[in-house]
Design a protein around this motif. Structure first.
Motif, PDB file in Angstrom:
ATOM      1  N   LYS A  49      56.237  -4.527  33.126  1.00  0.00           N
ATOM      2  CA  LYS A  49      54.822  -4.424  33.492  1.00  0.00           C
ATOM      3  C   LYS A  49      54.613  -4.641  34.989  1.00  0.00           C
ATOM      4  O   LYS A  49      53.681  -4.109  35.578  1.00  0.00           O
ATOM      5  CB  LYS A  49      54.002  -5.451  32.705  1.00  0.00           C
ATOM      6  N   ALA A  50      55.486  -5.452  35.596  1.00  0.00           N
ATOM      7  CA  ALA A  50      55.343  -5.757  37.014  1.00  0.00           C
ATOM      8  C   ALA A  50      55.542  -4.519  37.875  1.00  0.00           C
ATOM      9  O   ALA A  50      54.964  -4.409  38.956  1.00  0.00           O
ATOM     10  CB  ALA A  50      56.331  -6.848  37.429  1.00  0.00           C
ATOM     11  N   ASN A  51      56.370  -3.584  37.378  1.00  0.00           N
ATOM     12  CA  ASN A  51      56.580  -2.318  38.084  1.00  0.00           C
ATOM     13  C   ASN A  51      57.175  -1.310  37.113  1.00  0.00           C
ATOM     14  O   ASN A  51      58.396  -1.261  36.927  1.00  0.00           O
ATOM     15  CB  ASN A  51      57.510  -2.495  39.291  1.00  0.00           C
ATOM     16  N   PRO A  52      56.351  -0.502  36.474  1.00  0.00           N
ATOM     17  CA  PRO A  52      56.848   0.460  35.482  1.00  0.00           C
ATOM     18  C   PRO A  52      57.831   1.482  36.054  1.00  0.00           C
ATOM     19  O   PRO A  52      58.516   2.173  35.290  1.00  0.00           O
ATOM     20  CB  PRO A  52      55.572   1.148  34.989  1.00  0.00           C
ATOM     21  N   ALA A  53      57.922   1.589  37.375  1.00  0.00           N
ATOM     22  CA  ALA A  53      58.772   2.606  37.990  1.00  0.00           C
ATOM     23  C   ALA A  53      60.241   2.216  38.030  1.00  0.00           C
ATOM     24  O   ALA A  53      61.097   3.070  38.271  1.00  0.00           O
ATOM     25  CB  ALA A  53      58.288   2.904  39.409  1.00  0.00           C
ATOM     26  N   VAL A  54      60.562   0.940  37.794  1.00  0.00           N
ATOM     27  CA  VAL A  54      61.954   0.502  37.875  1.00  0.00           C
ATOM     28  C   VAL A  54      62.564   0.378  36.484  1.00  0.00           C
ATOM     29  O   VAL A  54      61.860   0.266  35.482  1.00  0.00           O
ATOM     30  CB  VAL A  54      62.096  -0.844  38.633  1.00  0.00           C
ATOM     31  N   GLU A  55      63.900   0.396  36.450  1.00  0.00           N
ATOM     32  CA  GLU A  55      64.620   0.207  35.204  1.00  0.00           C
ATOM     33  C   GLU A  55      64.810  -1.293  34.957  1.00  0.00           C
ATOM     34  O   GLU A  55      65.134  -2.045  35.883  1.00  0.00           O
ATOM     35  CB  GLU A  55      65.990   0.882  35.278  1.00  0.00           C
ATOM     36  N   VAL A  56      64.604  -1.707  33.726  1.00  0.00           N
ATOM     37  CA  VAL A  56      64.812  -3.108  33.354  1.00  0.00           C
ATOM     38  C   VAL A  56      65.688  -3.136  32.102  1.00  0.00           C
ATOM     39  O   VAL A  56      65.251  -2.771  31.012  1.00  0.00           O
ATOM     40  CB  VAL A  56      63.478  -3.845  33.075  1.00  0.00           C
TER      41      VAL A  56
END
Length: 287
Positions: A49-56
């Protein structure tokens, strides 16, 4: 996709989760290493949620089980041939003093030392190829180990020894001293590879850390809670060391101990090059 990839141990709560959120906001792809998959999934969703653009990504391992550490390192290397940042964040406070006999060369190692130092030592060793690949490609891979001001009470003479009347406080201080010494020697062991290493004092942070610790030490953790920093504040130095340009950290500060995003002098007679090398050599049989 992010600009860099960082693996954080103990990322499901407290400092680890706050660090993961902050690095996601700085466009890092994240690998969250957690012991509990259910808690890890919740953390994974929160970081996303903090940055939907990155892979987690989420991987699970118990740092007190070296087989699981080796397996997860192999899993990470297969998927991430280059790893830019490794943050050895996970901490362990025992409810009682216990000893582990899994090691190849020792009759018994205190469990929190085993998880906090030996587990991270083995993890770092088995991720070294991925770190070196990033170091070769960019000249900038980093390993950050969470220590604490409690290193002041640590004593290297207690490392790897079975001491049945060891106090919980002494065990914790020993762990933090070992984390500091590990970073100090890692910087020397990886010289010329593009890898830098640091240890961190996050300050007194208000987390669930030590919540299950009984007796006097548990009361200290509980009573001090309202006076402590938030996890977000406590994570700032780690985030600085993971993301700031190397020139901002200082080229001469490789292997150093940081607090409040600044290099700090150490004040324990066991913080020496000789003790750091000795700890490294004593830890190698566990790899």
């Amino acid at each position: 996709m992010g600009t860099k990839t960082a693996l954080i141990t103990g990322a499901n709560s407290g400092l680890g989760l706050a660090t993961a959120r902050a690095l996601a906001q700085r466009s890092f792809d994240l690998i969250l290493l957690c012991r509990n998959e259910q808690k890890g999934r919740a953390a994974q969703a929160e970081v996303k949620k903090a940055n939907p653009a990155v892979e987690v990504d989420l991987v699970t391992a118990d740092l007190a089980n070296l087989d699981s550490v080796r397996q997860v390192a192999e899993q990470v290397r297969a998927k991430y041939p280059k790893l830019d940042v490794l943050i050895n964040n996970a901490g362990y406070t025992p409810a009682k003093i216990e000893f582990v006999t899994e090691g190849k060369a020792w009759p018994g190692v205190e469990k929190s030392f085993y998880a906090s130092h030996v587990g991270h030592f083995v993890l770092t060793h088995h991720l070294m190829d991925a770190l070196k690949a990033a170091g070769t490609a960019t000249g900038d891979a980093r390993v950050i180990s969470l220590s604490s001001g409690a290193y002041l009470g640590g004593r290297a003479v207690r490392f790897f020894r079975r001491i049945d009347d060891l106090s919980l406080l002494s065990a914790y201080c020993d762990d933090k001293l070992a984390n500091l010494l590990f970073a100090k020697e890692l910087a020397k062991q990886t010289a010329g590879t593009g890898i830098t290493a640091y240890s961190v004092h996050p300050g007194a942070v208000r987390t669930n850390f030590g919540a299950d610790t009984p007796g006097f030490l548990g009361k200290v953790f509980s009573l001090a809670g309202p006076l402590m920093r938030t996890p977000e504040k406590g994570a700032q130095t780690t985030v600085f060391l993971a993301s700031a340009p190397l020139k901002s950290i200082g080229g001469r500060n490789n292997g150093g101990y940081f607090a409040d995003s600044q290099l700090k002098r150490t004040h324990n007679q066991d913080v020496t090059d000789e003790k750091a090398k000795w700890l490294w050599e004593k830890s190698l049989p566990f790899v």
